[in-house]
Design a protein around this motif. Structure first.
Motif, PDB file in Angstrom:
ATOM      1  N   PHE A  85     -49.685 -52.336  56.086  1.00 39.37           N
ATOM      2  CA  PHE A  85     -49.858 -52.540  54.685  1.00 39.37           C
ATOM      3  C   PHE A  85     -49.225 -53.501  54.526  1.00 39.37           C
ATOM      4  CE2 PHE A  85     -45.660 -50.393  57.252  1.00 39.37           C
ATOM      5  CZ  PHE A  85     -45.172 -51.144  56.498  1.00 39.37           C
ATOM      6  N   LEU A 124     -47.370 -55.099  50.725  1.00 39.81           N
ATOM      7  CA  LEU A 124     -46.033 -54.730  49.753  1.00 39.81           C
ATOM      8  C   LEU A 124     -46.307 -54.719  48.055  1.00 39.81           C
ATOM      9  CD1 LEU A 124     -43.499 -56.402  52.147  1.00 39.81           C
ATOM     10  CD2 LEU A 124     -43.917 -53.472  51.534  1.00 39.81           C
ATOM     11  N   THR A 154     -42.610 -42.613  59.337  1.00 41.32           N
ATOM     12  CA  THR A 154     -41.919 -42.895  58.114  1.00 41.32           C
ATOM     13  C   THR A 154     -41.694 -44.500  58.430  1.00 41.32           C
ATOM     14  OG1 THR A 154     -42.620 -41.610  56.546  1.00 41.32           O
ATOM     15  CG2 THR A 154     -41.246 -43.633  55.606  1.00 41.32           C
ATOM     16  N   TYR A 168     -39.789 -48.202  56.506  1.00 35.31           N
ATOM     17  CA  TYR A 168     -38.557 -48.741  55.516  1.00 35.31           C
ATOM     18  C   TYR A 168     -39.041 -50.156  55.786  1.00 35.31           C
ATOM     19  CZ  TYR A 168     -37.876 -43.542  54.874  1.00 35.31           C
ATOM     20  OH  TYR A 168     -38.180 -42.594  54.622  1.00 35.31           O
ATOM     21  N   TYR A 172     -38.538 -50.642  50.108  1.00 32.94           N
ATOM     22  CA  TYR A 172     -40.564 -49.896  50.170  1.00 32.94           C
ATOM     23  C   TYR A 172     -39.806 -49.271  51.345  1.00 32.94           C
ATOM     24  CZ  TYR A 172     -41.182 -53.800  47.109  1.00 32.94           C
ATOM     25  OH  TYR A 172     -40.778 -55.144  46.175  1.00 32.94           O
ATOM     26  N   ARG A 173     -41.583 -47.947  51.321  1.00 30.52           N
ATOM     27  CA  ARG A 173     -41.525 -46.442  52.289  1.00 30.52           C
ATOM     28  C   ARG A 173     -43.055 -46.577  51.847  1.00 30.52           C
ATOM     29  NH1 ARG A 173     -39.540 -41.054  50.807  1.00 30.52           N
ATOM     30  NH2 ARG A 173     -41.019 -41.722  48.867  1.00 30.52           N
ATOM     31  N   ALA A 174     -43.809 -47.069  53.056  1.00 31.31           N
ATOM     32  CA  ALA A 174     -44.307 -46.773  54.012  1.00 31.31           C
ATOM     33  C   ALA A 174     -44.799 -45.529  54.336  1.00 31.31           C
ATOM     34  CB  ALA A 174     -45.500 -47.582  54.620  1.00 31.31           C
ATOM     35  N   ARG A 175     -45.915 -44.075  54.254  1.00 33.42           N
ATOM     36  CA  ARG A 175     -45.827 -43.331  55.398  1.00 33.42           C
ATOM     37  C   ARG A 175     -47.288 -43.005  56.458  1.00 33.42           C
ATOM     38  NH1 ARG A 175     -43.055 -38.297  52.201  1.00 33.42           N
ATOM     39  NH2 ARG A 175     -43.023 -39.241  50.084  1.00 33.42           N
ATOM     40  N   THR A 203     -50.636 -49.470  51.612  1.00 31.91           N
ATOM     41  CA  THR A 203     -50.125 -50.080  50.696  1.00 31.91           C
ATOM     42  C   THR A 203     -48.300 -49.198  50.849  1.00 31.91           C
ATOM     43  OG1 THR A 203     -52.084 -50.759  49.897  1.00 31.91           O
ATOM     44  CG2 THR A 203     -49.370 -50.912  48.372  1.00 31.91           C
ATOM     45  N   ALA A 204     -47.716 -49.712  50.813  1.00 28.95           N
ATOM     46  CA  ALA A 204     -46.035 -48.750  50.156  1.00 28.95           C
ATOM     47  C   ALA A 204     -45.925 -49.179  48.889  1.00 28.95           C
ATOM     48  CB  ALA A 204     -45.181 -49.903  51.328  1.00 28.95           C
ATOM     49  N   GLU A 205     -44.931 -47.890  48.947  1.00 25.65           N
ATOM     50  CA  GLU A 205     -44.514 -47.484  47.709  1.00 25.65           C
ATOM     51  C   GLU A 205     -42.790 -47.787  47.695  1.00 25.65           C
ATOM     52  OE1 GLU A 205     -45.067 -43.115  47.526  1.00 25.65           O
ATOM     53  OE2 GLU A 205     -43.675 -42.744  49.060  1.00 25.65           O
TER      54      GLU A 205
END
Length: 323
Positions: free
Chosen positions: A35, A37, A55, A57, A67-70, A75-77
């Motif tokens: 993913f 960032l 998840t 981080y 950042y967090r990627a579920r 794309t991470a959030e």
């Protein structure tokens, strides 16, 4: 605090790369992107996978954003914005069994967050009067956290009782300053740290000397792990599986290595290396049931490595299969 350079002379870099490659010839590269960032100057360094939820981080060395990627996200959030609670960097990350996210700030200490709400639950600070660089951390089964200091060559300890108290000073659990090989001026010693599944020992890597140090948690005894087939020069992050497989990210050589530890953690044998420019200066890694997630820092593209070799591309986390 002044950022220390990761750079090595070109001749030394080529020699090190050749040594790692010939120690165990890498198989076919299986590097892809897990993913991306968001952001133009992220320069990620730390990563943690939550085994309960899947998840992931990722922390930014540049400004402390987390950042967090579920699961399934491309794309991470942003989970914790830059500057949250005064955080300047986000180096080492770990999610403990209770779902709390630990984040080190190299300039200050470590903070603990609720992954459901982002609320800071606790924080522990290094002595500002003493030079320090709080780097990576591991959490043992009893809930104790251990953190490396790359400048002082010590390992800090945060106990469950301290965590319940919510705040306090980072205290030294183990002093390895007389154990490590004296580094050249301005170079790091201890960096990545991990622990075995039973909570018997810690392993901390000296990235400059290429050595692996063992701390016996029952006795406090310090020793060097005997390495066979290679060394751990430029090794940054570590990951240790319950079966004794140790994986390391070697940043400036764009290399990942896999080792097999003896059951007591006193010897390690190099099994495999993978060197690929697509790793983009890997700083650490996290093992999941199906793949290895690797942080592509791009520290050499306008980040903390000097001199810069260009402009960074999109920042991302690599997926490596078969390591």
């Amino acid at each position: 605090m002044r950022k220390l350079s990761y750079a090595l002379p070109v001749a030394a870099l080529l020699t090190l790369t050749a040594a790692l490659t010939t120690a165990a010839a890498p198989g076919p590269a299986r590097v892809s992107t897990a993913f991306t960032l968001p952001g133009a100057k992220v320069y990620p360094e730390g990563i943690a996978a939550d085994a309960r939820t899947g998840t992931v981080y990722v922390g930014s060395y540049a400004d402390g954003t987390v950042y967090r990627a579920r699961p399934g996200a491309r794309t991470a959030e942003v989970f914790l914005p830059s500057g949250t609670d005064g955080r300047h960097t986000a180096n080492g990350l770990r999610v403990d069994p209770r779902g709390r996210l630990w984040v080190t700030d190299s300039t200050a200490g470590v903070a603990v967050y609720d992954t459901a709400t982002g609320t800071r639950l606790a924080h522990f600070e290094a002595d500002p009067a003493v030079p320090h660089f709080i780097n990576d951390l591991t959490i043992t089964p009893d809930g104790t956290a251990y953190l490396t200091d790359s400048v002082r060559a010590v390992i800090y300890r945060v106990t469950p009782a301290q965590l319940r108290a919510g705040s306090g000073a980072l205290t030294v659990g183990y002093d390895l300053s007389h154990q490590v090989t004296p580094p050249p001026p301005g170079k790091f010693t201890l960096n990545g740290i991990t622990s075995d599944a039973a909570g018997r020992y810690l392993l901390a890597v000296d990235m400059t000397a290429g050595e692996l140090h063992r701390v016996d948690l029952a006795t406090g005894a310090l020793s060097r792990v005997t390495l066979t087939g290679g060394d751990l020069k430029a090794a940054d992050g570590l990951d240790l599986s319950p079966t004794g497989t140790l994986r390391a990210a070697h940043n400036i050589t764009n290399t990942l290595s896999r080792w097999q530890l003896t059951p007591d953690g006193t010897h390690a044998r190099l099994l495999h290396t993978l060197t690929d420019p697509a790793l983009q200066i890997p700083t650490t890694l996290a093992q999941t049931p199906t793949r290895t997630l690797v942080v592509r820092s791009q520290f050499d593209k306008g980040g903390p490595m000097t001199p810069s070799t260009g402009t960074p591309t999109t920042f991302s986390i690599a997926s490596v299969r078969g390591l």
